[in-house]
Motif scaffolding. Sequence first.
Motif, PDB file in Angstrom:
ATOM      1  N   THR A  30       0.830  -1.206   0.000  1.00 44.79           N
ATOM      2  CA  THR A  30       0.000   0.000   0.000  1.00 44.79           C
ATOM      3  C   THR A  30       0.864   1.256   0.000  1.00 44.79           C
ATOM      4  OG1 THR A  30      -0.201  -0.018   2.401  1.00 44.79           O
ATOM      5  CG2 THR A  30      -1.995  -1.015   1.168  1.00 44.79           C
ATOM      6  N   SER A  31       2.145   1.100   0.369  1.00 43.01           N
ATOM      7  CA  SER A  31       3.068   2.231   0.275  1.00 43.01           C
ATOM      8  C   SER A  31       3.814   2.204  -1.042  1.00 43.01           C
ATOM      9  CB  SER A  31       4.084   2.187   1.430  1.00 43.01           C
ATOM     10  OG  SER A  31       3.448   2.411   2.649  1.00 43.01           O
ATOM     11  N   TYR A  33       5.675  -0.095  -2.326  1.00 42.30           N
ATOM     12  CA  TYR A  33       6.982  -0.742  -2.376  1.00 42.30           C
ATOM     13  C   TYR A  33       6.838  -2.081  -3.068  1.00 42.30           C
ATOM     14  CZ  TYR A  33       8.093   2.639   1.319  1.00 42.30           C
ATOM     15  OH  TYR A  33       8.256   3.780   2.058  1.00 42.30           O
ATOM     16  N   ARG A 134       1.624  -1.418  12.024  1.00 42.81           N
ATOM     17  CA  ARG A 134       0.535  -0.647  11.432  1.00 42.81           C
ATOM     18  C   ARG A 134       1.056   0.225  10.295  1.00 42.81           C
ATOM     19  NH1 ARG A 134      -3.770   1.205  15.747  1.00 42.81           N
ATOM     20  NH2 ARG A 134      -4.412  -0.881  16.285  1.00 42.81           N
ATOM     21  N   LYS A 135       0.113   0.830   9.592  1.00 48.27           N
ATOM     22  CA  LYS A 135       0.459   1.716   8.493  1.00 48.27           C
ATOM     23  C   LYS A 135       1.367   2.848   8.968  1.00 48.27           C
ATOM     24  CE  LYS A 135      -0.387   2.628   4.078  1.00 48.27           C
ATOM     25  NZ  LYS A 135       0.623   3.649   3.835  1.00 48.27           N
ATOM     26  N   SER A 136       1.075   3.357  10.158  1.00 49.64           N
ATOM     27  CA  SER A 136       1.873   4.474  10.691  1.00 49.64           C
ATOM     28  C   SER A 136       3.330   4.066  10.874  1.00 49.64           C
ATOM     29  CB  SER A 136       1.293   4.978  12.006  1.00 49.64           C
ATOM     30  OG  SER A 136       1.106   3.901  12.908  1.00 49.64           O
ATOM     31  N   ASP A 137       3.582   2.788  11.170  1.00 42.93           N
ATOM     32  CA  ASP A 137       4.960   2.311  11.290  1.00 42.93           C
ATOM     33  C   ASP A 137       5.611   2.287   9.907  1.00 42.93           C
ATOM     34  OD1 ASP A 137       3.629  -0.047  13.578  1.00 42.93           O
ATOM     35  OD2 ASP A 137       4.887   1.665  14.105  1.00 42.93           O
ATOM     36  N   VAL A 138       4.884   1.737   8.944  1.00 42.53           N
ATOM     37  CA  VAL A 138       5.429   1.620   7.593  1.00 42.53           C
ATOM     38  C   VAL A 138       5.754   2.998   7.009  1.00 42.53           C
ATOM     39  CG1 VAL A 138       4.911   0.819   5.249  1.00 42.53           C
ATOM     40  CG2 VAL A 138       4.347  -0.603   7.188  1.00 42.53           C
ATOM     41  N   ASN A 139       4.967   3.998   7.412  1.00 39.05           N
ATOM     42  CA  ASN A 139       5.236   5.363   6.949  1.00 39.05           C
ATOM     43  C   ASN A 139       6.592   5.860   7.424  1.00 39.05           C
ATOM     44  OD1 ASN A 139       2.748   5.411   5.701  1.00 39.05           O
ATOM     45  ND2 ASN A 139       1.726   6.507   7.357  1.00 39.05           N
ATOM     46  N   LYS A 140       7.090   5.276   8.513  1.00 37.82           N
ATOM     47  CA  LYS A 140       8.386   5.705   9.050  1.00 37.82           C
ATOM     48  C   LYS A 140       9.561   5.172   8.232  1.00 37.82           C
ATOM     49  CE  LYS A 140       6.803   5.589  13.840  1.00 37.82           C
ATOM     50  NZ  LYS A 140       6.905   4.819  15.088  1.00 37.82           N
ATOM     51  N   LYS A 142      10.093   5.497   4.997  1.00 34.81           N
ATOM     52  CA  LYS A 142      10.481   6.348   3.874  1.00 34.81           C
ATOM     53  C   LYS A 142      11.828   7.060   4.044  1.00 34.81           C
ATOM     54  CE  LYS A 142       9.091   7.745  -0.259  1.00 34.81           C
ATOM     55  NZ  LYS A 142       7.932   8.648  -0.468  1.00 34.81           N
TER      56      LYS A 142
ATOM     57  N   GLN B  29      -7.854  -2.289  11.327  1.00 33.80           N
ATOM     58  CA  GLN B  29      -6.674  -1.995  10.511  1.00 33.80           C
ATOM     59  C   GLN B  29      -6.657  -2.877   9.263  1.00 33.80           C
ATOM     60  OE1 GLN B  29      -3.640   0.063  11.174  1.00 33.80           O
ATOM     61  NE2 GLN B  29      -5.151   1.124  12.419  1.00 33.80           N
TER      62      GLN B  29
END
Lengths: 212, 151
Positions: A30-31, A33, A134-140, A142, B29
């Motif tokens: 979803t990011s 990658y 979570r998504k918020s972790d994956v955002n880190k 970048k 989620q």
Amino acid sequence: MGLAKESQFHVLAVDDSLVDRKLIERLLKTSSYQVTTVDSGSKALQFLGLNEDNQINSNQPSVSPNNHQEVEVNLIITDYCMPGMTGYDLLKKIKESSSLRNIPVVIMSSENVPSRISRCLEEGAEEFFLKPVRKSDVNKLKPHLMKTKDNNHQKQENKEASETTEVPPPPPPPPGPPPPPQQSSNNKRKAVEAEGLSPDRTRPRYSGLTVV
Amino acid sequence: MEVGQLQRQFVEHTASMFHEGFLDGQFSQLQQLQDESNPDFVVEVVSLFFQDSERLLNELTRALDQKCVDFKKVDAHVHQLKGSSSSIGAQRVKNSCFNFRNFCEEQNTEACFRCLQLVKQEYLLVKNKLETLFRLEQQILAAGGSIPMME
């Protein structure tokens, strides 16, 4: 300045849990990658082209940024608790390898053990995520990915700066001296400002195959 | 049954699963990770969870049935089950694993056995409820309706 071709970051995810592999794969996709998943540390090393003696196996795809091989891995995210080789063991092996040590490594764990976390960070892990991720972790992720890209392009940009603007972007530099040394470990956790991509070099397309 | 009724059932069923603690925020989620390009993501992950859990529960039954119980092995299996249930938001299954691990550490076979029964129970409950949820989704879609967004 031509049109930059869309190039994707390639993340290698290592986890012995079937459910967690599925989850991390989806999160990473979803990011945008490209993702390869493997179920063990030893399979990860195999994929990265390291054989038993920590030597690059020239018969297998290699992932040094200076090698123009098929496979390029921009970040490794691994579970901590795995049978056989733990995520920590894998981290150590990667950091001990001259060809792989520049690849950022992130550790995931379901257990919040402060000593475990600091040990991993000291060994060179960029981040430590508590599961479920979570998504918020994956955002880190970048900034860490951008950092490697900036390093890869440092030489490129330096070279371009000395040429006139009329000249088209030069071809990728031939395999030469190793890339400039990474920032000191003190800066590891700082987010690096993305200065703007100029991916002149085409990143090879990867089909995102899952190796289980 | 008409779409409106099905949708209401879906909403009630989902709400009760959260309310009664069968599911937690992690399940939401998962739902958020589902989209048009991956319309079956939740079903797929949950199916993997069912597969994995059944394997682990069988291993646990076998391991606790041994004359000489290998508690390290038992603990490892429980750890895995705790992890995967946490990853899909199956809260009650996850919680039932906590005590289980403590009893493993104490090497208390009787208590471990009781914990296993409890975990199995919780697993079957959540499995049942999730299957009902997915069935309702299918019925709604088949009737031409859309799945209500849960707040």
